[in-house]
Write a protein that holds these residues in place. Structure first.
Motif, PDB file in Angstrom:
ATOM      1  N   ASP A  79      49.857  36.060  58.860  1.00 34.66           N
ATOM      2  CA  ASP A  79      51.317  36.125  58.726  1.00 34.66           C
ATOM      3  C   ASP A  79      51.958  34.760  58.956  1.00 34.66           C
ATOM      4  O   ASP A  79      52.837  34.346  58.195  1.00 34.66           O
ATOM      5  CB  ASP A  79      51.905  37.147  59.702  1.00 34.66           C
ATOM      6  CG  ASP A  79      51.616  38.581  59.293  1.00 34.66           C
ATOM      7  OD1 ASP A  79      51.297  38.814  58.109  1.00 34.66           O
ATOM      8  OD2 ASP A  79      51.720  39.469  60.161  1.00 34.66           O
ATOM      9  N   THR A  80      51.516  34.054  59.983  1.00 38.43           N
ATOM     10  CA  THR A  80      52.075  32.735  60.280  1.00 38.43           C
ATOM     11  C   THR A  80      51.780  31.757  59.154  1.00 38.43           C
ATOM     12  O   THR A  80      52.679  31.038  58.690  1.00 38.43           O
ATOM     13  CB  THR A  80      51.502  32.197  61.611  1.00 38.43           C
ATOM     14  OG1 THR A  80      51.868  33.097  62.661  1.00 38.43           O
ATOM     15  CG2 THR A  80      52.010  30.811  61.919  1.00 38.43           C
ATOM     16  N   ASP A  83      53.812  32.652  56.034  1.00 39.57           N
ATOM     17  CA  ASP A  83      55.211  32.256  56.194  1.00 39.57           C
ATOM     18  C   ASP A  83      55.392  30.757  55.996  1.00 39.57           C
ATOM     19  O   ASP A  83      56.321  30.320  55.316  1.00 39.57           O
ATOM     20  CB  ASP A  83      55.737  32.650  57.581  1.00 39.57           C
ATOM     21  CG  ASP A  83      55.961  34.149  57.727  1.00 39.57           C
ATOM     22  OD1 ASP A  83      55.973  34.870  56.702  1.00 39.57           O
ATOM     23  OD2 ASP A  83      56.107  34.602  58.883  1.00 39.57           O
ATOM     24  N   HIS A  87      57.377  29.081  52.883  1.00 38.91           N
ATOM     25  CA  HIS A  87      58.480  28.163  53.188  1.00 38.91           C
ATOM     26  C   HIS A  87      58.296  26.833  52.447  1.00 38.91           C
ATOM     27  O   HIS A  87      59.241  26.301  51.862  1.00 38.91           O
ATOM     28  CB  HIS A  87      58.570  27.923  54.698  1.00 38.91           C
ATOM     29  CG  HIS A  87      59.564  26.880  55.074  1.00 38.91           C
ATOM     30  ND1 HIS A  87      60.923  27.106  55.053  1.00 38.91           N
ATOM     31  CD2 HIS A  87      59.399  25.592  55.450  1.00 38.91           C
ATOM     32  CE1 HIS A  87      61.541  25.994  55.410  1.00 38.91           C
ATOM     33  NE2 HIS A  87      60.646  25.063  55.656  1.00 38.91           N
TER      34      HIS A  87
END
Length: 104
Positions: A79-80, A83, A87
């Motif tokens: 998830d990190t 993301d 971005h």
């Protein structure tokens, strides 16, 4: 004559930038799809956990708990990373859009 050449060059750059944006948006979609597929698989695992694992004991339960903990850690890292990647892709798309605007 030079303004016609300039106009043609600008249009060629705009088209190239637009193609870059389409590629990045496609990549962004693929990242989102891969993350969704991973979450679908992990949620299936968690559903099975809720149904079967409460009855396990001993060595089986201990081994399972290790796997469960590892999956939670992996899920958080995915998830990190996703993301951050999404971005950066969005940031790159915005930079390319600014370049297109500068050509106007």
């Amino acid at each position: 004559m030079s303004s016609l050449l300039e106009s043609i060059e600008k249009e060629a750059k705009r088209r190239a930038y637009a193609a870059m944006i389409r590629c990045l948006q496609s990549y962004q979609g693929q990242v989102e799809e891969a993350v969704d597929e991973f979450h679908h698989g992990s949620h299936s695992f968690y559903r099975a956990n809720d149904e079967y694992v409460p009855h396990w004991q001993g060595e089986s339960r201990g081994a399972y708990e290790l796997i469960y903990g590892d999956l939670r850690q992996i899920e958080a890292r995915i998830d990190t990373t996703a993301d951050e990647l999404l971005h950066e892709i969005s940031r790159e798309i915005a930079q390319i859009r600014r370049k297109i605007e500068e050509l106007q």
